[in-house]
Design a protein around this motif. Structure first.
Motif, PDB file in Angstrom:
ATOM      1  N   LEU A  53       1.006  -1.199   0.496  1.00 10.86           N
ATOM      2  CA  LEU A  53       0.119  -0.400   0.134  1.00 10.86           C
ATOM      3  C   LEU A  53       1.119   0.973   0.183  1.00 10.86           C
ATOM      4  O   LEU A  53       0.490   2.062  -1.121  1.00 10.86           O
ATOM      5  CB  LEU A  53      -1.317   0.135   0.985  1.00 10.86           C
ATOM      6  CG  LEU A  53      -1.795   1.575   1.070  1.00 10.86           C
ATOM      7  CD1 LEU A  53      -2.352   1.351   0.584  1.00 10.86           C
ATOM      8  CD2 LEU A  53      -2.793   1.592   2.349  1.00 10.86           C
ATOM      9  N   ALA A  54       1.573   1.202   0.839  1.00 12.42           N
ATOM     10  CA  ALA A  54       2.724   2.438   1.002  1.00 12.42           C
ATOM     11  C   ALA A  54       3.439   3.426  -0.071  1.00 12.42           C
ATOM     12  O   ALA A  54       3.362   4.123  -0.568  1.00 12.42           O
ATOM     13  CB  ALA A  54       4.084   2.070   2.009  1.00 12.42           C
ATOM     14  N   ILE A  55       3.645   1.753  -0.799  1.00 10.87           N
ATOM     15  CA  ILE A  55       4.924   1.814  -2.152  1.00 10.87           C
ATOM     16  C   ILE A  55       4.354   2.179  -3.872  1.00 10.87           C
ATOM     17  O   ILE A  55       4.199   2.899  -4.513  1.00 10.87           O
ATOM     18  CB  ILE A  55       5.727   0.678  -3.055  1.00 10.87           C
ATOM     19  CG1 ILE A  55       6.720   1.625  -3.357  1.00 10.87           C
ATOM     20  CG2 ILE A  55       5.086   0.068  -3.053  1.00 10.87           C
ATOM     21  CD1 ILE A  55       7.422   1.890  -2.776  1.00 10.87           C
ATOM     22  N   CYS A  56       2.615   2.057  -3.243  1.00 14.62           N
ATOM     23  CA  CYS A  56       1.375   2.993  -4.232  1.00 14.62           C
ATOM     24  C   CYS A  56       1.428   4.105  -3.872  1.00 14.62           C
ATOM     25  O   CYS A  56       1.280   4.458  -6.001  1.00 14.62           O
ATOM     26  CB  CYS A  56       0.227   1.600  -4.508  1.00 14.62           C
ATOM     27  SG  CYS A  56       0.262   0.275  -4.666  1.00 14.62           S
ATOM     28  N   VAL A  57       1.875   4.704  -3.249  1.00 12.59           N
ATOM     29  CA  VAL A  57       0.991   6.020  -2.875  1.00 12.59           C
ATOM     30  C   VAL A  57       2.608   6.853  -3.347  1.00 12.59           C
ATOM     31  O   VAL A  57       2.285   7.848  -4.162  1.00 12.59           O
ATOM     32  CB  VAL A  57       1.299   5.712  -1.571  1.00 12.59           C
ATOM     33  CG1 VAL A  57       1.208   7.952  -1.266  1.00 12.59           C
ATOM     34  CG2 VAL A  57      -0.587   5.873  -1.233  1.00 12.59           C
ATOM     35  N   ALA A  58       3.528   5.694  -3.093  1.00 14.73           N
ATOM     36  CA  ALA A  58       4.895   6.795  -3.194  1.00 14.73           C
ATOM     37  C   ALA A  58       5.601   6.179  -4.777  1.00 14.73           C
ATOM     38  O   ALA A  58       6.882   6.171  -4.298  1.00 14.73           O
ATOM     39  CB  ALA A  58       6.120   6.656  -2.041  1.00 14.73           C
ATOM     40  N   SER A  59       4.949   5.233  -5.631  1.00 18.04           N
ATOM     41  CA  SER A  59       6.158   4.444  -6.708  1.00 18.04           C
ATOM     42  C   SER A  59       6.220   6.141  -7.592  1.00 18.04           C
ATOM     43  O   SER A  59       7.414   6.528  -8.108  1.00 18.04           O
ATOM     44  CB  SER A  59       5.466   3.758  -7.456  1.00 18.04           C
ATOM     45  OG  SER A  59       6.453   2.919  -8.188  1.00 18.04           O
ATOM     46  N   PRO A  60       5.913   7.179  -8.307  1.00 19.74           N
ATOM     47  CA  PRO A  60       6.157   7.943  -8.410  1.00 19.74           C
ATOM     48  C   PRO A  60       7.165   8.582  -8.042  1.00 19.74           C
ATOM     49  O   PRO A  60       8.031   9.095  -9.082  1.00 19.74           O
ATOM     50  CB  PRO A  60       4.990   9.203  -8.380  1.00 19.74           C
ATOM     51  CG  PRO A  60       3.952   8.238  -8.045  1.00 19.74           C
ATOM     52  CD  PRO A  60       3.745   7.531  -7.801  1.00 19.74           C
ATOM     53  N   THR A  61       7.512   9.077  -6.912  1.00 20.25           N
ATOM     54  CA  THR A  61       9.123   9.945  -6.662  1.00 20.25           C
ATOM     55  C   THR A  61       9.661   8.850  -6.535  1.00 20.25           C
ATOM     56  O   THR A  61      10.383   9.439  -6.553  1.00 20.25           O
ATOM     57  CB  THR A  61       8.196   9.541  -4.586  1.00 20.25           C
ATOM     58  OG1 THR A  61       7.635  11.633  -4.561  1.00 20.25           O
ATOM     59  CG2 THR A  61       9.358  10.953  -4.388  1.00 20.25           C
ATOM     60  N   ASP A  62       9.602   7.482  -6.101  1.00 22.12           N
ATOM     61  CA  ASP A  62      11.035   6.259  -6.373  1.00 22.12           C
ATOM     62  C   ASP A  62      11.232   6.708  -7.518  1.00 22.12           C
ATOM     63  O   ASP A  62      12.131   6.082  -8.487  1.00 22.12           O
ATOM     64  CB  ASP A  62      10.445   5.282  -5.679  1.00 22.12           C
ATOM     65  CG  ASP A  62      10.850   4.388  -5.468  1.00 22.12           C
ATOM     66  OD1 ASP A  62      12.300   4.422  -4.526  1.00 22.12           O
ATOM     67  OD2 ASP A  62      11.237   2.933  -5.436  1.00 22.12           O
ATOM     68  N   LEU A  63      10.328   6.383  -8.677  1.00 22.93           N
ATOM     69  CA  LEU A  63      10.400   6.284  -9.477  1.00 22.93           C
ATOM     70  C   LEU A  63      11.688   7.607 -10.255  1.00 22.93           C
ATOM     71  O   LEU A  63      12.801   7.276 -11.328  1.00 22.93           O
ATOM     72  CB  LEU A  63       9.667   6.504 -10.867  1.00 22.93           C
ATOM     73  CG  LEU A  63       9.476   6.431 -12.836  1.00 22.93           C
ATOM     74  CD1 LEU A  63      10.707   5.533 -13.234  1.00 22.93           C
ATOM     75  CD2 LEU A  63       8.184   6.688 -13.438  1.00 22.93           C
ATOM     76  N   VAL A  64      11.202   8.561  -9.726  1.00 21.33           N
ATOM     77  CA  VAL A  64      11.527   9.705 -10.323  1.00 21.33           C
ATOM     78  C   VAL A  64      13.131   9.909  -9.625  1.00 21.33           C
ATOM     79  O   VAL A  64      13.806  10.871  -9.983  1.00 21.33           O
ATOM     80  CB  VAL A  64      11.423  11.418  -9.868  1.00 21.33           C
ATOM     81  CG1 VAL A  64      11.654  12.339 -10.017  1.00 21.33           C
ATOM     82  CG2 VAL A  64      10.034  11.498 -10.445  1.00 21.33           C
TER      83      VAL A  64
END
Length: 171
Positions: A53-64
């Motif tokens: 759940l947490a990474i579904c929210v944070a994935s765009p920032t991780d990609l950048v």
């Protein structure tokens, strides 16, 4: 400054979700299923779910972050795609579409769910075992030992999917 080129930190939101929801979810699953609140399986399932759940929210920032780190390895003078973190979000959406912000989400969910489950479940279990020793009281040494063990398990379990996730996002 180089600081302005760094992607925004999502650790607060990501960590807040993955750690903050762990105990409430563990209790909710235990209440719903009648499972023992101390069972390792319950801890692992709760860790998997909150990590995903947490990474579904944070994935765009991780990609950048991954893409900007890849650009940082380019030789001096090489063309850069992203002038800043906000520029990276904008460029990705403009050239690849909004869905592209979640590129690599599958491996990212797998990585974070596995690492979170390994870390939180092992921390919980190790701490529980240490505190079961007669005379041991909860305190910094207990948390330090449990944290070291949890870190070890998180690295061992998460390394293979971490490599896969970084390769997909870096492309």
């Amino acid at each position: 400054s180089s600081r302005s080129k760094q992607p925004p930190q999502n650790k607060t939101i990501h960590s807040g979700l993955r750690i903050g929801l762990y105990d409430p979810l563990k209790r909710a699953i235990a209440d719903a299923t009648g499972a023992a609140g101390d069972g390792l399986g319950l801890k692992v399932v709760s860790g998997l779910a909150t990590g995903a759940l947490a990474i579904c929210v944070a994935s765009p920032t991780d990609l950048v972050k991954v893409r900007m780190q890849a650009e940082g390895k380019l030789p001096p003078g090489a063309a850069r795609r992203y002038p800043s973190a906000l520029g990276a979000y904008s460029a990705i959406v403009r050239t690849e579409g909004v869905k592209a912000l979640w590129t690599g989400l599958g491996p990212n969910v797998a990585r974070n769910a596995i690492i979170n489950a390994a870390e939180l479940a092992s921390y919980d279990a190790i701490k529980q075992q240490i505190l079961a020793v007669p005379g041991v009281k909860d305190g910094v040494p207990v948390h330090l030992a449990a944290g070291l063990g949890a870190g070890f398990f998180a690295v061992i379990c998460g390394s293979p999917v971490d490599v896969m996730k970084s390769r997909m996002m870096g492309e």
